[in-house]
Structures are given as structure tokens and as C-alpha cells.
Design a protein around this motif. Structure first.
Motif: not given
Length: 678
Positions: A25-34
Motif C-alpha cells: 500500500k505504501m509503495y503504491a502510494e509512493s509511485l502513484d502520488n509522490p
């Protein structure tokens, strides 16, 4: 190696990333919404002025990016000032000198600990308040001494408190520090000081490493005698009682010019987020060293965040990174990362095989170290010394073990985990570079099972991809290719100092749109990455692609081998054949991480010839006949950088008959091995 290890319940229950679901979840957020991801993290720091935008990616193809554009800050405010009210009395640093580590009254006013006879320094402890006072004192002095914002200061100094405080004082007043490992030659100092047009040099009369005294000031004198006209002053720390030549008008003893009047607060210089913080030089295979440039804002956020999540750092941890501050590991995880995290960390001056191979474990027991971060080279050396040293000490304070510098072989990984960590401490093997500023791939041991020898999965904001030789992405779940990074991250380098073209050419030109790590890697079906080493270290033997690391892993797992390095030699039939160098013998005679084992001789007869055949057959049994080395050469040592990495390109040139042109060898820690190897 099919074993997997999941952290124990106690570790998982306290971990920041306690499940695979949370990591994803955190990894996806870091890519989708840096912007949102890094902006939220950045809010935890003190800024003089907030950013206009989190990420401004002007042209990633050119390597041109900005993080926290428009923001203003001073990194030392985040390292020190913000902790004074609530954590002023908390221990920031525990320094142990080269000697025995006895306790007593200290050098810094109010610091706990003392120094005894030369080479027998005691432990000295510094609280956050005391570090703040020391940094302010040196900052006030440097300003009065004529140092201005943007000036470059070269450091060629030992791992002692004064060096750390002066580094932070540079950052306090906006000067740019460039640390040169205290073992380079005078020529190497000259190259680096000239390239960055340094105005000042900080050194010491001598350094201490084990039984050796390192003539630091003498090397600086040699460098400055050959040029470096930009250098105006040399500040000399009095580390020992050795007398050295002092050039009138240029050289000054630090303890004679830093007076009581410099005590008191030092107003921090307000820096823009993209202003330079430091330059750190890396050596290449050809040409002069490259000055990797890191800036204030993004580096600060990334160094602190990687330390927090990779090592799960808590308020009561005692963190010990065994690196030297001459390397990026020392910058990010001795000087800046621990202070930014408000934790307690250990600084060690000497070598961890002095006075014997139990030194590491003595210090873990003495300082109640909970997180221990070191290099595979040292782990292999200590493993060969046997289990008695770690078993003879109380290592119960440890809760996490780390590895850095090169891929760790599965055999020493298991020894580290089982013998040092007693099967209870996760091993976090970190993959990163000087250029990345912090970890980019590493395992999250509380989120999913970790595999010995694997680098793990990408850190937040890092999008690694594998490219084939034509530059096409390998999108299947499993693959093997060139390791690239597809987007920017806060801690990435901002350029090669003074050479914008070199930056683009080296890192972005071969495959536009990607940052080129220069390493090869394999991605398995679980998404874990396995680093095979520099892309040139992948061999093609009779149509089979073999990573040199895989063959080396097998060789060092043999009970007689201390270290191994494998290179390819052109072969008319196979394309390439395998040439292996091995260091063998009684490990108790080994000189440590940057030294060698006992001497051996190459040849095809007697004991050497017998062991060569045994090792060839051993590799064939473990991997397959295709991986059987054509040549195994027993040597007394391998060429290494001062951070412990084996310089395989030198070995490759030697076996290919190119020993007249070894390229840049300024990073070589043990040049004496070259004569034997050639």
C-alpha cells in the motif's frame, strides 16, 4: 538456496512495516502520488520556508529534477536544534577510539568518558546538547576564519568526534564538505581538492588504525606541493603527540585557534532545498574521479526515511554503522541519518579485527548495540575466525543486523543470522550507491520472508526495471537484465560537480529515460531482486549467462576459502571461460576487511594444485559443469576499495593482459597486491 526467513513475532509486532499488505500500500502510494507521499513525510521536518512543489521533474532524461523546490532549511537544525528541548540530554554519539575502550573523563567539556594513553582512548559519549554546542563552536570559528556559504572544504581526517563536529559545522554555515577517505594517496587528495576548488583542508597530524599510524598531514602536504592553488588554509587536528611540519601562513593547529569566545549559539545559514550539501568522489575505470553532488532538502528527507523504515529505528535503539565517513554510508548513516532520526549511534575509529576478531562483539556488548550494520567483507573474515568470539559475548541487545557494500553470499548470511543474531535478528542487506544517497532496494523483514543473498524489494519511490541488451523492459514477473531506475527519488544525486555533460553521459545517455545503475540483477517470481554485480561481471559461458557472484558464493562456502573473485576471459570456443582468484589459509592471520588472508601460491603442483582441482570440482557439483572455472589461482589478497569492495575490473584487465592500463586505482586500499597479481 531456497530457505526463507520471516522475522519473529516480537519484531513484527513493533515494526513500522508489519505486513506485506502495508508495504504494498505504501509503495503504491509512493509511485502513484509522490507529491502526497513525500510531502507528508517532509512535514515532520523543520523548514524555514515550505516548498512550492514537492517534485519538479524538469527532464529526467537529462537527470534534471528538483525536490521541495522553493523550500528553505538548514539540515543541522533538523539534526540538532529540534531535539534540544525534549531530547537534549539523550545520548547522540558514543565514540570509541582505536584502543581498548576503557571509561573515564572526556575531551569535550561535559562529555562522558576520557582518553588514556595514545592508542588507548576511552569511550566518550555526547548528548544532543553537547553535539549542538560543539557544532556551534566550530561553526562560529569557521565563519570567523573566513569560511563563507558555498565554500568547499576538503576533509582528510580520522574517525574522531572533531571530524564529525566540523562536518556538521560546515553544513551549519552553508559550506560544502568533501570528505576524502583517510588512506588515499597525496595524488588522490590533490585531484579531488583541485576539482572542487577547495579553499580549506581539514586534516590531523596522524590517524590510528589498529597498530598503524596513518600520516595524514604528510599526505596533505604532498598533495598541496603538487598544486591545489585554491587551498588557503589547512586546519590540523592534534590526534596524537606526533610533530609534523607546519607551513607558516597556511597551516594552523585547530586547538590553538578555536578559543572559548566561539562558544554559544551559531546562527544557521538558511539554504535552499536544492543548494549543495556535499560532494563525494567516486572512482571510475578510466579518467578522473567523479564528484557526486548531493543537495540539502531531498537528501535530508531520504536519508532519514530510509534509516527509519529499513532498520525500523526506534527511540531507544543504539545503532552502529561500522563504515568510515569517507564513504556515502558514513555520510548517510553515521553523520546525518541517525541525528535526523533522533537516535543514539556508535562511532568507531579503528579496525574491527584489532586487537583481535572479537572487537565487534566486545563493542556490541559494551554499548548494548541493537542494530549492527557492516560489510560482507568483514562478516566473511569474522566467520572464518570461528564462532567462539561471538559466542563468548552477550549479544542479546541485538535485534536487527544489516549488510552493505556488495551482495552478501548466502553462507555468511546464514552465519550472521544464526551465530551473531542467534536466529532471532533479521538480516537487512541494503542495495544502493553513492549516487542514490540512500537505500533503493532492501528487504522488509516484518512484511514478507527474506531470502539469504537477495537484495529484497524496492524502497518507497523507487521504480526499478530490468532492461535487455536492446534496452527493452523485461516485464515478465521473472527476468534477468540491466538494473535501471525509471523515476527520480528525493535522495538522488543532482549532478557530477563541474561537469553536467558527464552526469548525462554516465547515467542517462545509454538508455534515455532511465537512471543506469551499472549493475545487473535477477527478479524472481516473488518480486525479489538478486544483484549480480556490475553488468560487466555477468559471464556468457557456452551460451549460458552466469553471474560471477553465484560462483563466488560457492567458492567462499568452501571451508578453506576466505574470499573469492571471478572474472571472465575470452575463449574461442566458449565465448568466455571462468577465471577465479581465491584467498585461503588460516584466517587468524588475516589482516582484516581491507587486507588479505594468508599467502598462497598459484601453480599446478603440490598442495596448491590439489586444492585448485578440489575447488573446481566443488563448483561443478554445486552449480553445474558449465560453471566450473578453467583457472583457479590462489593469491594472498584481492584488490579492494577502502570500503571493502573487490575491484574486479582490475582483475579482468590483469587476466586479459591489459595490466599496463589499470585505469583509476586511487580507491585501491592495498596496492601492494598488484605486483603479485600482475
Amino acid at each position: 538456496m531456497n530457505k526463507k526467513f520471516l522475522a519473529g513475532e516480537k519484531f513484527v509486532s513493533q515494526a513500522y512495516i508489519d505486513s506485506e499488505e502495508k508495504y504494498k500500500k505504501m509503495y503504491a502510494e509512493s509511485l502513484d502520488n509522490p507529491d502526497g507521499f513525500w510531502g507528508k513525510i517532509a512535514e515532520e521536518f523543520v523548514w524555514s520556508k515550505k516548498w512550492d512543489s514537492v517534485l519538479s521533474e524538469e527532464d529526467f532524461v537529462e537527470g534534471k529534477v528538483k525536490w521541495f523546490s522553493g523550500a528553505e532549511l538548514n539540515i543541522t537544525v533538523n539534526c540538532l536544534d529540534r531535539y534540544l528541548e525534549e531530547k537534549g540530554d539523550k545520548m547522540a554519539y558514543i565514540w570509541e577510539g582505536n584502543g581498548s575502550g576503557a571509561e573515564g573523563a572526556g575531551r569535550a567539556e561535559g562529555a562522558e568518558g576520557a582518553e588514556g594513553a595514545e592508542g588507548q582512548e576511552a569511550v566518550i559519549r555526547f548528548t544532543y546538547k553537547q553535539v549542538y554546542e560543539e557544532v556551534c563552536k566550530y561553526g562560529n570559528f569557521l565563519r570567523d576564519f573566513g569560511v563563507k556559504k558555498g565554500d568547499k572544504i576538503c576533509f582528510y581526517a580520522p574517525m574522531i568526534p572533531e571530524t564529525i563536529f566540523l562536518l556538521l559545522a560546515c553544513a551549519r554555515i552553508g559550506a560544502i564538505h568533501n570528505v576524502i577517505f583517510g588512506g588515499y594517496s597525496g595524488k588522490s587528495i590533490q585531484e579531488r581538492a583541485e576539482d572542487c576548488s577547495a579553499r580549506f583542508v581539514v586534516t590531523a597530524n596522524e590517524g590510528l588504525r589498529g597498530k598503524k599510524k596513518i600520516p595524514l598531514k604528510e599526505a596533505v602536504d604532498e598533495a598541496l606541493s603538487e598544486g591545489c592553488n585554491s587551498v588557503e588554509k589547512v586546519l590540523v587536528i592534534r590526534r596524537t603527540d606526533a610533530e609534523v611540519k607546519m607551513k607558516e601562513g597556511r597551516d594552523v593547529w585547530l586547538d590553538e585557534v578555536v578559543k572559548d569566545e566561539y562558544a554559544g549559539d551559531c546562527e544557521p545559514e538558511i539554504m535552499k532545498a536544492e543548494d549543495p550539501l556535499f560532494i563525494l568522489y567516486t572512482s571510475g575505470s578510466t579518467g578522473k574521479p567523479k564528484g557526486v553532488l548531493h543537495t540539502c532538502g531531498g537528501y535530508m528527507v531520504y536519508a532519514a526515511t530510509t534509516l527509519k523504515y529499513a532498520f525500523d529505528v526506534k527511540d531507544d535503539d543504539v545503532f552502529w554503522c561500522t563504515a568510515d565517513i569517507g564513504w556515502i554510508t558514513g555520510h548517510s548513516y553515521i553523520v546525518y541519518g541517525p541525528l535526523l532520526s533522533g537516535t543514539t549511534s556508535v562511532i568507531f575509529e579503528g579496525v574491527l579485527t584489532y586487537p583481535d576478531a572479537g572487537r565487534s562483539w566486545d563493542m556490541v556488548e559494551r554499548h548494548k548495540v541493537s542494530i549492527f550494520y557492516t560489510a560482507p567483507t568483514l562478516i566473511r573474515v569474522l566467520q572464518k575466525e570461528g564462532d567462539d568470539f561471538p559466542n563468548g559475548k552477550d549479544l542479546s541487545s541485538l535485534r536487527l543486523l544489516g549488510s552493505v557494500g556488495e551482495p552478501i553470499n548466502p553462507d555468511p548470511w546464514l552465519w550472521y543470522y544464526n551465530v551473531v543474531g542467534k536466529g532471532e535478528c533479521p538480516v537487512v542487506d541494503t542495495y544502493w550507491q553513492t549516487e542514490t544517497g540512500g537505500f533503493v532496494i532492501m528487504p522488509f523483514p516484518a512484511a514478507y520472508p527474506i531470502k539469504p543473498g537477495s537484495a529484497g524489494r524496492p524502497f518507497f519511490g523507487i521504480e526499478p526495471v530490468l532492461l535487455d541488451n536492446e534496452g527493452k523492459e523485461i516485464n515478465e514477473s521473472e527476468g534477468n537484465g540491466r538494473l535501471m531506475i525509471k523515476r527520480s527519488w528525493p535522495g538522488m544525486m543532482r549532478g557530477v560537480y563541474g561537469n553536467a555533460n558527464k552526469f548525462k553521459e554516465k547515467y542517462f545517455s545509454r538508455f534515455p529515460g532511465y537512471y543506469e545503475t551499472g549493475d545487473g540483477a535477477r527478479r524472481d517470481k516473488d518480486g525479489d531482486f538478486w544483484i549480480s554485480g556490475r553488468i560487466d561481471d555477468v559471464l556468457s559461458v557456452a551460451g549460458h549467462r552466469l553471474g560471477t557472484a553465484e560462483i563466488e558464493n560457492v567458492l567462499v562456502s568452501h571451508e578453506t576459502v576466505v574470499e573469492a573473485a571471478v572474472v571472465g576471459v575470452p575463449d574461442e570456443i566458449k565465448g568466455e571461460s571462468i577465471y577465479a582468484f581465491v584467498v585461503m589459509g588460516n584466517p587468524s592471520t588475516s589482516s582484516g576487511p581491507s587486507g588479505s588472508g594468508t599467502s598462497g601460491t598459484s601453480g599446478g603442483s603440490g598442495k596448491s594444485g590439489t586444492i585448485e582441482k578440489e575447488l573446481k570440482d566443488y563448483v561443478a557439483e554445486e552449480i553445474g559443469h558449465v560453471a566450473k572455472p578453467s583457472v583457479i589461482r590462489v593469491v594472498s589478497g584481492l584488490p579492494k576499495t577502502r570500503s571493502g569492495k573487490i575491484m574486479r575490473r582490475i582483475l579482468k584487465k590483469i587476466v586479459r593482459g591489459e595490466s599496463e592500463d589499470l585505469g583509476d586505482i586511487s580507491a585501491l586500499a592495498n596496492p601492494e597486491v598488484l605486483e603479485e597479481l600482475v
